[in-house]
Design an enzyme around this catalytic site. Structure first.
Site, PDB file in Angstrom:
ATOM      1  N   HIS A 117    -101.580  12.296  -4.236  1.00  0.00           N
ATOM      2  CA  HIS A 117    -100.158  12.294  -4.563  1.00  0.00           C
ATOM      3  C   HIS A 117     -99.373  13.299  -3.736  1.00  0.00           C
ATOM      4  O   HIS A 117     -98.172  13.169  -3.574  1.00  0.00           O
ATOM      5  CB  HIS A 117    -100.048  12.625  -6.053  1.00  0.00           C
ATOM      6  CG  HIS A 117     -98.952  11.948  -6.728  1.00  0.00           C
ATOM      7  ND1 HIS A 117     -98.171  12.600  -7.652  1.00  0.00           N
ATOM      8  CD2 HIS A 117     -98.463  10.712  -6.633  1.00  0.00           C
ATOM      9  CE1 HIS A 117     -97.270  11.785  -8.095  1.00  0.00           C
ATOM     10  NE2 HIS A 117     -97.414  10.635  -7.489  1.00  0.00           N
ATOM     11  N   HIS A 341     -86.965  10.723  -8.187  1.00  0.00           N
ATOM     12  CA  HIS A 341     -88.374  10.642  -7.823  1.00  0.00           C
ATOM     13  C   HIS A 341     -88.916  12.065  -7.661  1.00  0.00           C
ATOM     14  O   HIS A 341     -90.107  12.263  -7.490  1.00  0.00           O
ATOM     15  CB  HIS A 341     -88.575   9.834  -6.533  1.00  0.00           C
ATOM     16  CG  HIS A 341     -89.999   9.469  -6.286  1.00  0.00           C
ATOM     17  ND1 HIS A 341     -90.768  10.105  -5.338  1.00  0.00           N
ATOM     18  CD2 HIS A 341     -90.807   8.563  -6.892  1.00  0.00           C
ATOM     19  CE1 HIS A 341     -92.002   9.588  -5.350  1.00  0.00           C
ATOM     20  NE2 HIS A 341     -92.046   8.664  -6.279  1.00  0.00           N
TER      21      HIS A 341
HETATM   22  C1  LIG Z   1    -100.237   5.469  -9.128  1.00  0.00           C
HETATM   23  N1  LIG Z   1     -99.457   5.935  -8.041  1.00  0.00           N
HETATM   24  C2  LIG Z   1     -98.278   6.673  -8.182  1.00  0.00           C
HETATM   25  C3  LIG Z   1     -97.765   6.962  -9.441  1.00  0.00           C
HETATM   26  C4  LIG Z   1     -96.575   7.710  -9.533  1.00  0.00           C
HETATM   27  C5  LIG Z   1     -95.920   8.155  -8.370  1.00  0.00           C
HETATM   28  C6  LIG Z   1     -94.669   8.991  -8.479  1.00  0.00           C
HETATM   29  O1  LIG Z   1     -94.469   9.851  -7.586  1.00  0.00           O
HETATM   30  O2  LIG Z   1     -93.925   8.804  -9.449  1.00  0.00           O
HETATM   31  C7  LIG Z   1     -96.459   7.855  -7.125  1.00  0.00           C
HETATM   32  C8  LIG Z   1     -95.780   8.294  -5.884  1.00  0.00           C
HETATM   33  O3  LIG Z   1     -94.615   7.879  -5.651  1.00  0.00           O
HETATM   34  O4  LIG Z   1     -96.392   9.059  -5.129  1.00  0.00           O
HETATM   35  C9  LIG Z   1     -97.631   7.116  -7.018  1.00  0.00           C
END
Ligand SMILES: CNc1ccc(C(=O)O)c(C(=O)O)c1
Length: 448
Positions: A117, A341
């Site tokens: 992430h 975000h």
């Molecule tokens: C399962 N994969 C993700 C879940 C949440 C996010 C977030 O940032 O909200 C992201 C991303 O955008 O990196 C990926």
């Protein structure tokens, strides 16, 4: 008249916090000048002669990414650090095949359901090394009409002695990179070691997959946050802060258990509420997560909800969470319609919301996978994902608190105090159908 600032001027004017929101298409220009920056501006030729870079992230559009670099830098060596999930990797390999200057570095994900992430850039110039830690995927949608958070380091000069920061930034960054256990990062480990980080004034709070125990138990996740707050918040008479509210703001939510006490308050809040001495009562925890109405009326419309992957299966198990939830509202930055975000966590000094005790911007959503969960009678912290963020503590800025409403105020992303969900408000759930009201583009949302 609004003077357009150059990228270098934007960074100079952001001192001492160097904390930005992404620019947004469709808002008045002056809200894109102050403490706001685009990916092209971050990569601008104005900062110096780039020799090579590394991009850590989750989602990549390689064509888009290269387009954001100045044309004279597009052939420089570029290391892409990504999650090693097989299928994604295939598309990434295909995307990168025309570019021999791009090297792919898959991050090990040994624990199921973990994600890479972390969103971070290493930018090596002839004059030195810049680190950028942020929240945006490397796809155009993430940089166009959302609210993203970005911290941009100074360009750290090369040095022939170690030159650590007062916040242990260099060691914490090297500890984080070490966890990838790959030779592909050796060049950057060496490069980081060779640069002078003494001008950096933020702490690193990161997560790496693993079961962290013994001497490593406070190295990552929410225990690193707890440890850092305990060691660096040198507040006089703590008592006045015992009930000071704490805010968490994020773009996704994991499975948190059958009630607040399962993990949210007993474990996570215990870390967030840490002062330099233990505080005994439980301050109010307020959580900011977009409502359906926030998404429907956003600049992107329901499409924004594709980046808010809170799913029905998880939400239905934790209806108790609704009592903590507050709307996304950022009128003072003209970003109430720029879907968040960014992920941030902060503590104010009291319920007047005039000053901050600390502020964290990070890739970490509200989930055990990101922050870790204590196991084996609290002797190990199990983390599934890679995350990274930076923590601002007043002491490192020669202040006792961060003022919110005066000239040198901290540039917070949203309006305080947060606005509680009304009875009609519902949290955005990505796999529900929304057909009774069209969004700002006249569309409906039917994920099936
Ligand atoms: C399962 N994969 C993700 C879940 C949440 C996010 C977030 O940032 O909200 C992201 C991303 O955008 O990196 C990926």
């Amino acid at each position: 008249v609004n003077k357009r600032l150059t990228p270098v001027e934007k960074i100079e004017q952001s001192e001492p916090y160097r904390f930005f929101l992404s620019t947004v298409h469709g808002i008045q220009d002056n809200y894109n000048q102050t403490n706001a920056i685009s990916l092209k501006e971050i990569l601008s030729v104005e900062h110096g002669q780039l020799t090579r870079s590394a991009q850590f992230n989750y989602m990549f559009d390689i064509e888009f990414l290269l387009e954001q670099y100045p044309s004279e830098f597009r052939l420089k060596p570029l290391l892409i650090v990504h999650g090693d999930s097989r299928d994604d990797n295939h598309s990434l390999k295909t995307q990168c095949s025309p570019y021999p200057q791009i090297e792919l570095c898959p991050a090990r994900l040994d624990i199921p359901f973990g994600t890479h992430h972390t969103k971070m850039m290493f930018l090596l110039y002839e004059t030195g090394l810049r680190i950028v830690i942020h929240t945006a995927n490397l796809i155009s949608q993430d940089w166009r009409q959302k609210t993203q958070g970005i911290w941009i380091s100074p360009i750290c000069p090369k040095t022939n002695d170690t030159r650590e920061s007062k916040t242990n930034f260099k060691k914490d960054l090297l500890d984080y990179i070490e966890q990838y256990r790959t030779r592909q990062l050796q060049f950057w480990q060496k490069t980081i070691n060779e640069h002078d980080f003494s001008s950096i004034n933020v702490h690193i709070i990161s997560s790496t997959p693993g079961r962290h125990t013994g001497a490593n138990i406070n190295k990552f996740g929410h225990l690193k946050l707890r440890q850092t707050l305990k060691n660096y918040l040198n507040l006089e008479n703590n008592e006045q802060y015992y009930s000071a509210p704490i805010i968490g703001q994020f773009s996704s939510i994991g499975s948190l258990g059958p009630n607040a006490n399962s993990w949210l308050t007993k474990e996570f809040l215990t870390s967030l509420k840490q002062l330099n001495t233990n505080s005994f009562d439980s301050p109010e925890l307020k959580l900011i997560y977009p409502t359906v109405e926030n998404v429907r009326t956003s600049f992107e419309g329901y499409i924004a909800g594709g980046s808010l992957p809170y799913n029905m299966q998880t939400a239905m198990k934790q209806t108790w969470l609704i009592n903590y939830l507050h709307r996304w509202k950022a009128d003072h930055r003209q970003r109430s319609r720029a879907s968040p975000h960014i992920k941030t966590y902060l503590r104010v000094t009291n319920d007047q919301y005039k000053n901050l005790l600390w502020f964290l911007v990070t890739s970490a959503n509200l989930s055990k996978a990101a922050w870790g969960v204590l196991e084996k009678n609290n002797t190990q912290l199990m983390i599934r994902s890679y995350e990274i963020g930076v923590l601002f503590i007043p002491k490192q800025f020669s202040q006792t608190i961060f003022p919110l409403f005066d000239s040198s105020s901290f540039p917070i992303p949203y309006d305080l105090p947060p606005v509680k969900y009304e009875s009609t408000d519902k949290p955005w759930i990505v796999d529900m159908t929304y057909k009774n009201q069209p969004d700002s583009h006249g569309n409906m949302w039917d994920p099936h």
